[in-house]
Design an enzyme around this catalytic site. Structure first.
Site, PDB file in Angstrom:
ATOM      1  N   GLY A 145       0.766  -1.238   0.000  1.00 40.94           N
ATOM      2  CA  GLY A 145       0.000   0.000   0.000  1.00 40.94           C
ATOM      3  C   GLY A 145       0.794   1.283   0.000  1.00 40.94           C
ATOM      4  N   LYS A 176      10.084  -0.728 -15.436  1.00 43.64           N
ATOM      5  CA  LYS A 176      11.323  -1.367 -14.995  1.00 43.64           C
ATOM      6  C   LYS A 176      12.261  -1.488 -16.197  1.00 43.64           C
ATOM      7  CE  LYS A 176       9.032  -1.762 -11.205  1.00 43.64           C
ATOM      8  NZ  LYS A 176       9.249  -0.841 -10.077  1.00 43.64           N
TER       9      LYS A 176
END
Length: 355
Positions: free
Chosen positions: A218, A300
């Site tokens: 989160g 990424k």
């Protein structure tokens, strides 16, 4: 004074060199790029006097992906004592500056020099003001002094409106104790990087909705909740109880790449570890189909040809949206809190605001 000096994340000097070389060739400025591996900086040395300033003027710093900060100027060798007098002499022919930043490289050597810079800044600032070389004026060029050592400094300048928001491009953000993970700082930095501060209330309002793909535990959801948004967190992993207790988060255990909202949301954020091409497809779907108005997504990076891959994916997104006749602004930056990744911000320009 024909060099463009750029700070970067250690290990990404090659990407900075490739990127600035491409831009220089595009605007017709001759020179060569160089950077020492893990030196945390790179340079573009121009063939003609004044060309570094022209190159800076032809580009927007916000469009550079891998450079954290830049300045055009040259090196000054300093004596062991009376450094201030030498600096004043060398800067005599420069315009009056409107602000002063003393910077170091993001390296172990740079960290050791930071103490010296803190002690040196006050007397230097006083001397510059007394000599009429420095006045408080945000419209004037900023004087950027990057200390390579106590005896060598790169003295450069940059327009405040066309350079980094923070010294060395490093934001001073404090990790919130209640945040579930340090990744929360990535999204907070992205807000500062991509959204003008005077637009936060309009574009990050507490009446908005957001989706966090790959949310667990989160860290990014925390930033949306902090802004008062209703958030749908998508992840098969658990969410922090503190976030669920706010009543603003709905946690759905689903695949972030296949789940879709029933209604369009204001924000989609995503920090899933996946091949960048697959994440790019996800971005194209969400923005292209109008599932969100704005998005912050991390790509990424591969081990090799990192700039080439990022450039290819950005060009692909632009072509995809253009072919679909969808107006989307795209920005991309390797943020300070990023590692082997870059952060993209996308915004649908052809959707009417909700308020």
């Amino acid at each position: 004074m024909n060099t463009l000096f750029m700070h970067c994340r250690p290990g990404f000097e090659g990407e900075v060199c490739a990127e600035i070389s491409e831009h220089a060739a595009r605007v017709g400025i001759a020179g060569y790029a160089k950077g020492k591996a893990h030196g945390a900086c790179a340079e573009f040395v121009c063939s003609e006097a004044g060309a570094a300033e022209r190159l800076m003027g032809a580009l927007r710093f916000s469009q550079l992906i891998f450079a954290r900060q830049w300045a055009c100027g040259g090196y000054i060798e300093l004596p062991e004592t009376d450094r201030i007098s030498v600096l004043l002499d060398q800067l005599a022919g420069q315009p009056v500056f409107g602000s002063l930043w003393l910077e170091v490289l993001d390296s172990n050597d740079g960290k050791e020099l930071s103490t010296f810079c803190r002690k040196f800044e006050a007397p230097l600032r006083k001397a510059l003001e007394k000599a009429g070389r420095l006045v408080e004026d945000t419209t004037r060029p900023r004087l950027l002094l990057t200390f390579i050592s106590g005896r060598r400094v790169f003295a450069g300048s940059a327009p405040p409106a066309n350079s980094a928001l923070w010294p060395m491009g490093i934001p001073r953000l404090k990790f919130p104790r209640e945040a579930p993970s340090r990744s929360t700082l990535k999204l907070e930095e992205a807000w500062h990087q991509f959204i003008p501060r005077d637009q936060w209330e309009q574009r990050l309002g507490d009446d908005m909705t957001g989706v966090d793909l790959g949310a667990s535990p989160g860290g990014w959801t925390y930033q949306l909740v902090r802004r008062g948004m209703l958030v749908t967190a998508i992840d098969n992993g658990p969410m922090a109880e503190s976030l669920m207790d706010t009543g603003l988060v709905q946690h759905l255990m689903a695949d972030g790449f296949t789940w879709r909202p029933k209604q369009a949301v204001d924000w989609m954020v995503c920090d899933i570890v996946e091949k960048p091409a697959r994440t790019t497809s996800l971005i194209e779907t969400w923005l292209g189909e109008g599932l969100c108005r704005e998005a912050v997504v991390n790509l990424k990076l591969p081990m090799k040809q990192r700039y080439a891959e990022v450039r290819r994916l950005l060009d692909r997104m632009e072509a995809t949206f253009k072919a679909s006749k969808v107006r989307v602004s795209i920005a991309c930056k390797q943020l300070y809190h990023d590692r082997e990744e870059v952060t993209c911000h996308l915004r649908r320009l052809d959707l009417k605001p909700r308020r």
